[in-house]
Write a protein that holds these residues in place. Sequence first.
Motif, mmCIF file in Angstrom:
data_model
loop_
_atom_site.group_PDB
_atom_site.id
_atom_site.type_symbol
_atom_site.label_atom_id
_atom_site.label_comp_id
_atom_site.label_asym_id
_atom_site.label_seq_id
_atom_site.Cartn_x
_atom_site.Cartn_y
_atom_site.Cartn_z
ATOM 1 N N SER A 1 -9.149 5.496 -2.105
ATOM 2 C CA SER A 1 -7.795 5.850 -2.053
ATOM 3 C C SER A 1 -7.773 7.701 -1.733
ATOM 4 N N ALA B 1 -0.051 7.509 -4.732
ATOM 5 C CA ALA B 1 -1.146 6.551 -4.221
ATOM 6 C C ALA B 1 -2.513 6.957 -4.710
ATOM 7 N N TYR C 1 -1.332 1.440 0.809
ATOM 8 C CA TYR C 1 -1.254 1.238 -0.729
ATOM 9 C C TYR C 1 -0.427 0.528 -1.370
ATOM 10 N N LEU D 1 2.564 10.798 -1.315
ATOM 11 C CA LEU D 1 1.349 9.876 -1.360
ATOM 12 C C LEU D 1 0.212 10.220 -2.300
ATOM 13 N N LEU E 1 2.663 0.476 -0.865
ATOM 14 C CA LEU E 1 3.943 1.177 -1.226
ATOM 15 C C LEU E 1 5.189 1.071 -0.238
#
Length: 162
Positions: free
Chosen positions: A4, A60, A131, A56, A133
């Motif tokens: 990530s 994330a 992710y 992000l 989202l």
Amino acid sequence: MTWSIALLAFVSLERLGELVLARHNTARLLSRGAVEHGAGHYPLIVLLHATWLGGLWVLAWNLPIQPLWLTAFILFQVLRIWVLVSLGERWTTRIIVLPEAPLVARGPYRWLSHPNYAVVVGEIAVLPIVYGLNWYALIFSIANVAVLTIRVRAEEMALAKS
């Protein structure tokens, strides 16, 4: 480092590299007599993209990546490179028009007027979905469409004048 974080770092470095390239291309175009149009909305674009990427990083960095959506995001990166290569030295993050120069009609510009914006729409939607989202993708997609409406209108007017 997690995958990530690696993906977010890649996107961040890519965007920074693009800003360097855009600044270089803008300076070259302006030195050749090009004119900038629609500069008033440019800070709004910068704010939108910086907020999107910064958010992000906050949300994330430790979330798992969904492989199918990552594949879609990678496809958008390939399309982004195609746009950059097709525009060459005329690619910039601003609306810079070189008077008397013909519009670029190679690469994805053979089929779309604004393929770069199509790629940006995809990226802004897909990366958060990588992710999980989805709500974040929706919020920023709506904001991006609002900003791109201003942007495309300004670009179309600038190109019509040249």
